[in-house]
Design an enzyme around this catalytic site. Structure first.
Site, PDB file in Angstrom:
ATOM      1  N   HIS A 236       0.823  -1.221   0.000  1.00  0.00           N
ATOM      2  CA  HIS A 236       0.000   0.000   0.000  1.00  0.00           C
ATOM      3  C   HIS A 236       0.860   1.276   0.000  1.00  0.00           C
ATOM      4  O   HIS A 236       0.477   2.295   0.570  1.00  0.00           O
ATOM      5  CB  HIS A 236      -0.973  -0.021   1.194  1.00  0.00           C
ATOM      6  CG  HIS A 236      -0.289  -0.096   2.530  1.00  0.00           C
ATOM      7  ND1 HIS A 236      -0.822  -0.766   3.608  1.00  0.00           N
ATOM      8  CD2 HIS A 236       0.881   0.418   2.967  1.00  0.00           C
ATOM      9  CE1 HIS A 236      -0.007  -0.653   4.633  1.00  0.00           C
ATOM     10  NE2 HIS A 236       1.030   0.068   4.275  1.00  0.00           N
TER      11      HIS A 236
ATOM     12  N   HIS B  55      -1.025   4.633   9.849  1.00  0.00           N
ATOM     13  CA  HIS B  55       0.374   5.008  10.038  1.00  0.00           C
ATOM     14  C   HIS B  55       0.447   6.337  10.790  1.00  0.00           C
ATOM     15  O   HIS B  55       0.712   7.376  10.195  1.00  0.00           O
ATOM     16  CB  HIS B  55       1.082   5.167   8.689  1.00  0.00           C
ATOM     17  CG  HIS B  55       1.027   3.958   7.798  1.00  0.00           C
ATOM     18  ND1 HIS B  55      -0.112   3.566   7.128  1.00  0.00           N
ATOM     19  CD2 HIS B  55       1.989   3.061   7.455  1.00  0.00           C
ATOM     20  CE1 HIS B  55       0.154   2.488   6.409  1.00  0.00           C
ATOM     21  NE2 HIS B  55       1.406   2.152   6.590  1.00  0.00           N
TER      22      HIS B  55
ATOM     23  N   HIS C  47      10.416  -4.078   3.270  1.00  0.00           N
ATOM     24  CA  HIS C  47      10.845  -2.678   3.243  1.00  0.00           C
ATOM     25  C   HIS C  47      11.319  -2.236   4.622  1.00  0.00           C
ATOM     26  O   HIS C  47      10.851  -2.723   5.632  1.00  0.00           O
ATOM     27  CB  HIS C  47       9.802  -1.712   2.665  1.00  0.00           C
ATOM     28  CG  HIS C  47       8.469  -1.591   3.365  1.00  0.00           C
ATOM     29  ND1 HIS C  47       7.649  -2.640   3.688  1.00  0.00           N
ATOM     30  CD2 HIS C  47       7.770  -0.475   3.762  1.00  0.00           C
ATOM     31  CE1 HIS C  47       6.521  -2.196   4.238  1.00  0.00           C
ATOM     32  NE2 HIS C  47       6.580  -0.885   4.309  1.00  0.00           N
TER      33      HIS C  47
ATOM     34  N   GLU D 120       4.519  -5.389   8.457  1.00  0.00           N
ATOM     35  CA  GLU D 120       3.138  -5.188   7.963  1.00  0.00           C
ATOM     36  C   GLU D 120       2.539  -6.488   7.429  1.00  0.00           C
ATOM     37  O   GLU D 120       1.324  -6.660   7.412  1.00  0.00           O
ATOM     38  CB  GLU D 120       3.121  -4.124   6.842  1.00  0.00           C
ATOM     39  CG  GLU D 120       3.350  -2.710   7.358  1.00  0.00           C
ATOM     40  CD  GLU D 120       3.262  -1.649   6.260  1.00  0.00           C
ATOM     41  OE1 GLU D 120       3.077  -0.475   6.608  1.00  0.00           O
ATOM     42  OE2 GLU D 120       3.394  -1.972   5.057  1.00  0.00           O
TER      43      GLU D 120
HETATM   44  C1  DHB Z   1       6.442   3.294   2.082  1.00  0.00           C
HETATM   45  C2  DHB Z   1       5.794   2.073   2.216  1.00  0.00           C
HETATM   46  C3  DHB Z   1       4.771   1.898   3.150  1.00  0.00           C
HETATM   47  O1  DHB Z   1       4.094   0.739   3.355  1.00  0.00           O
HETATM   48  C4  DHB Z   1       4.381   2.975   3.933  1.00  0.00           C
HETATM   49  O2  DHB Z   1       3.365   2.800   4.803  1.00  0.00           O
HETATM   50  C5  DHB Z   1       5.027   4.204   3.814  1.00  0.00           C
HETATM   51  C6  DHB Z   1       6.063   4.358   2.884  1.00  0.00           C
HETATM   52  C7  DHB Z   1       7.526   3.499   1.072  1.00  0.00           C
HETATM   53  O3  DHB Z   1       8.001   2.520   0.480  1.00  0.00           O
HETATM   54  O4  DHB Z   1       7.919   4.642   0.829  1.00  0.00           O
HETATM   55 FE    FE Z   2       2.716   0.917   5.244  1.00  0.00          FE
END
Ligand code: DHB
Ligand code: FE
Length: 467
Positions: free
Chosen positions: A180, A227, A361, A408
């Site tokens: 997302h 978030h 990530h 996540e």
């Molecule tokens: C990014 C990915 C995420 O799931 C998020 O909540 C905020 C930023 C990103 O890759 O920049």
């Molecule tokens: Fe996220």
């Protein structure tokens, strides 16, 4: 079906404030809360009718109940005593005066009864109500008793067993899993989807949008994490179920995304709340909340740029920001309970469960930018083939192998646990699988699973193909 037992409705002279009553009394109770401010009390007392008329969403029956000082009527219309007590206090009424006013006794007689040990339990049980000898009904008009009984004299369990729920029930038709990343939403909002960097991402969702045209559900149960948008450090709930009617897109610092507002399904959500909480999942219920990229980006990916979202959405937030966060195993069990909750709703709705976030990530520290293709792809394989085993993976492995924000992914188990192969009532099929690096800081992962109840045409075709 036992989860839906509402036998408490049979207790004589009693209204249990459940999610259903809460939905009915939402505006009435929120109006009462406004009377915690002195200036509002002044306004109310200066002209009750005008104040009530100015409060959006109050029904005529709710307004009339208050103007008549009829607390039994206010309770019938969804009022709860702790909220109504603010209204009562505004009019100079104590809890004892308010409680007494609902019994048909004079204030004096009620106080006297309390001084002499209170109301007796004798004659005030369910059996007494059923035998028509409940003493508690003495003070109530026949009309009031009939109204209370009409509410739900049997309970859902009895009603389902007696077979008049011929309309059918809600069915889970599939699950969607997707990252997302907020930059994906920004790329859409700023018209960058044809740029090579972004086209490589959006190409993976072309199938999904076409599939969605053919397989559109009535309701999406959308699992995501907020978030630090609706929930800051003043409130950190682990699981939040949205039981509200609408959820605006939040301003996350760059203005709200130019996407339609989200329509909820309060009645269905109240049913799910009842079932999940009875199954020992101690949820936080939220009626008013803004939703961030965690929820709006998946909608954009699956439905594209639209005037109005073509489905109702029940938001479900999982805390994955501040540790301790729930385990994959807990989320998987929640998914299984969710299946029971959804399939016991007596309206013929098609429902999809979406799990969002991930894949690998890391958004922080010297290790930011971490991507682990091999781990991610094994996660997808195992999620499809052996989710119960995958769900036992500890938090540490997500952090170490998939980066701190890879956590996540535990949310995906809620959607996976709700599929029919888990409780053995059907089978699943992989309709689509996509993996791409990068979108912003993230590896994008996406799966669509369809759900086939045993005996359905699609299930037989799958069985024949794999035989
Ligand atoms: C990014 C990915 C995420 O799931 C998020 O909540 C905020 C930023 C990103 O890759 O920049
Ligand atoms: Fe996220």
């Amino acid at each position: 079906m036992a989860n839906l037992d509402k036998t408490y409705k049979k207790v004589p002279g009693t209204t249990i404030f459940d999610a259903e009553q809460s939905a009915k009394g939402y505006h009435l109770n929120q109006f009462c809360m406004s009377l915690m401010k002195a200036e509002n009390r002044e306004k109310y007392l200066a002209d009750e009718k005008a104040y009530l008329d100015s409060w959006e969403g109050l029904t005529e029956a709710q307004k009339q109940a208050l103007l008549d000082r009829d607390l039994n009527a206010a309770m019938r219309e969804g009022g709860n005593i702790y909220f109504l007590s603010k209204w009562g206090a505004t009019l100079g009424q104590s809890f004892q005066q308010m409680a007494g006013s609902m019994t048909g006794m004079t204030e004096e007689a009620y106080r006297d009864m309390m001084l002499h040990g209170g109301r007796s339990i004798e004659g005030n049980r369910i059996a007494d109500a059923e035998a028509g000898r409940a003493k508690v009904d003495e003070g109530r008009s026949a009309e009031e008793i009939a109204a209370a009984q009409k509410d739900d004299p049997m309970g859902d369990a009895v009603r389902a067993a007696s077979g008049d729920a011929a309309e059918g029930h809600a069915q889970i038709t599939g699950a969607v899993f997707t990252s997302h990343v907020p930059a994906i939403g920004a790329a859409m909002d700023l018209g960058k989807t044809e740029e090579p960097y972004w086209k490589a991402v959006f190409d993976g969702y072309e199938f999904s949008k076409a599939w969605m045209e053919q397989n559109r559900p009535d309701v999406v149960f959308l699992v995501y994490n907020d978030h630090a948008t609706a929930f800051d450090l003043s409130l950190i709930p682990t699981f939040v179920l949205g039981t509200g009617a609408a959820y605006p897109a939040a301003d996350e610092g760059y203005g709200p995304r130019p996407v339609p507002g989200i329509e909820g399904d309060p009645d269905f959500a109240a049913h799910i709340a009842h079932s999940l909480i009875q199954d020992d999942f101690d949820l936080t219920l939220v009626n008013e909340m803004e939703v961030d990229h965690g929820l709006t980006v998946p909608l954009s990916l699956m439905f594209g740029d639209v005037e109005k979202w073509p489905v109702k959405v029940i938001p479900f937030h999982v805390n994955v920001v501040q540790y301790p966060v729930p385990s994959g195993a807990r989320c998987f069990k929640l998914g299984q309970a969710l299946r029971k909750a959804i399939e016991s709703y007596d309206r013929p709705l098609k429902v999809q469960i979406w799990g969002t976030g991930g894949m690998s990530h890391q958004l922080q520290g010297p290790r930011a930018g971490l991507i682990n293709r091999e781990w991610d792809n094994q996660f997808l394989d195992r999620l499809i083939e052996n989710p119960a085993d995958l769900a036992t993976v500890p938090h540490l492995e997500y952090v170490e192998e998939a980066g701190s924000e890879g956590i996540e992914l535990v949310m995906w188990f809620i959607a996976r646990g709700a599929m029919s192969d888990i409780d053995g009532t059907g089978s699943i099929e992989v309709a689509h699988r996509f993996y791409h690096v990068p979108a912003s800081n993230t590896a994008v992962g996406h799966l669509i699973l369809t759900n086939h109840p045993d005996g359905s045409e699609a299930a037989q075709e799958t069985a024949a193909a794999t035989a």
